[in-house]
Design an enzyme around this catalytic site. Structure first.
Site, short mmCIF file in Angstrom:
data_model
loop_
_atom_site.label_atom_id
_atom_site.label_comp_id
_atom_site.label_asym_id
_atom_site.label_seq_id
_atom_site.Cartn_x
_atom_site.Cartn_y
_atom_site.Cartn_z
N TYR A 1 0.86 -1.18 0.00
CA TYR A 1 0.00 0.00 0.00
C TYR A 1 0.89 1.23 0.00
O TYR A 1 1.50 1.57 1.02
CB TYR A 1 -0.91 -0.04 1.23
CG TYR A 1 -1.88 1.11 1.38
CD1 TYR A 1 -2.16 2.01 0.35
CD2 TYR A 1 -2.55 1.29 2.59
CE1 TYR A 1 -3.06 3.04 0.52
CE2 TYR A 1 -3.45 2.32 2.77
CZ TYR A 1 -3.71 3.18 1.74
OH TYR A 1 -4.61 4.22 1.92
N LYS B 1 -1.61 -1.57 -3.85
CA LYS B 1 -2.60 -0.50 -3.85
C LYS B 1 -1.82 0.79 -4.01
O LYS B 1 -1.12 1.23 -3.09
CB LYS B 1 -3.40 -0.50 -2.54
CG LYS B 1 -4.40 0.63 -2.43
CD LYS B 1 -5.07 0.66 -1.06
CE LYS B 1 -6.02 1.85 -0.93
NZ LYS B 1 -6.61 1.95 0.43
#
Length: 295
Positions: free
Chosen positions: A136, A164
């Site tokens: 992320y 992400k």
């Protein structure tokens, strides 16, 4: 080939009651609704879930409840990582024991490790579990960028399978798309970047706006993958005002306000966040009404 976490994951809010304790009853109903309206997976205790103010016990119980409610039909991903490598390993192992399908590894915030430190951090976490880890990257919150070269190194670790990407940078997105191996999945971390991410070879989004418009976002992604670019672009442009309105101020403040306007008793945000200001609420109502998201 369909990615293991699917195309649309919702970074779900954490509902609180009047005392700001986790409201597990509302949470159960919400995750079921999200899956019924298009989410292939649920991300627990991410940014939208107010992870910095959740205890380890609360995070693990939220994962358990999500698995009980939708674990047979959707992927459940736990936000188990932080700026502390040893604590991240401990929580990831605990989440794996209770059956979580994958973990979300946010870039360590505040301590700002160099790229080698980031590599060693994520490698240590990945080596401690057998389940998939989604990186992320969110430099606006963490203060550090996971450079594409570091992501490429990490992609060589068997169970680091996706990222992400929430830098908001087309340049970063282009460098990732040009360097990562086939099968490594890029998810947009910002709803307004989903369409550009798909255009760069990404697979989908870890979404905030899917709390409100999950069916349409899923349709946009599926249209793109079916080469109906015109339809995907049309949905993106229709929903763009919603994507922006949900970030009038710090996420998830506007989202919780929007959910309450739509009848969901998700409660307030925990301090140090604070409720939406009146002028921002007026703007949010205007967008929701114009797009048909208020009854």
């Amino acid at each position: 080939m369909r990615p293991e976490f699917g195309y649309l994951l919702t970074a779900v809010v954490t509902p609180f009651d009047a005392r700001l304790a986790v409201n597990f009853g509302v949470f159960r109903k919400l995750v079921r609704e999200l899956v019924d309206r298009g989410s292939d997976g649920i991300v627990i205790a991410g940014t939208t879930g107010e992870s910095p103010t959740l205890s380890h016990k609360e995070k693990l119980r939220l994962i358990e409840v999500a698995l009980e409610e939708v674990g047979d039909v959707a992927r459940v991903v736990g936000g188990t990582c932080s700026y502390n490598t040893s604590e991240s390993i401990e929580l990831s192992r605990e989440a794996e024991k209770i059956g979580v399908h994958g973990i979300l590894g946010v870039a360590p915030y505040y301590n700002k490790p160099p790229q080698e430190g980031l590599y060693q951090h994520f490698r240590a976490i990945a080596d401690s579990v057998k389940i998939p880890l989604m990186l992320y990257n969110i430099p606006g919150r963490s203060g550090v960028n996971i450079e594409p070269e570091t992501v490429k190194r990490l992609s060589e670790i068997l169970n680091i399978t996706s990222i992400k990407e929430a830098s908001g940078s087309i340049d970063q997105l282009s460098r990732l798309a040009g360097s990562l191996p086939p099968g490594f999945s890029i998810y947009s971390g910002d709803d307004n970047m989903t369409y550009p991410t798909l255009a760069m070879g990404g697979v989908g989004v870890v979404s905030v706006a899917s709390h409100i418009a999950g069916e349409e976002i899923k349709r946009m992604i599926e249209a793109f993958h079916a080469n109906d670019i015109k339809e995907a672009r049309s949905i993106h442009l229709r929903l763009y005002p919603l994507f922006k309105a949900l970030f009038l101020t710090t996420n998830p403040i506007p989202l919780k306000a929007a959910l309450k306007l739509r009848g969901w008793d998700v409660g307030e945000v925990r301090p140090p966040l604070c409720p939406l200001e009146d002028n921002q609420k007026t703007q949010l109502i205007g967008v929701l009404r114009k797009l048909g998201f208020l009854l």
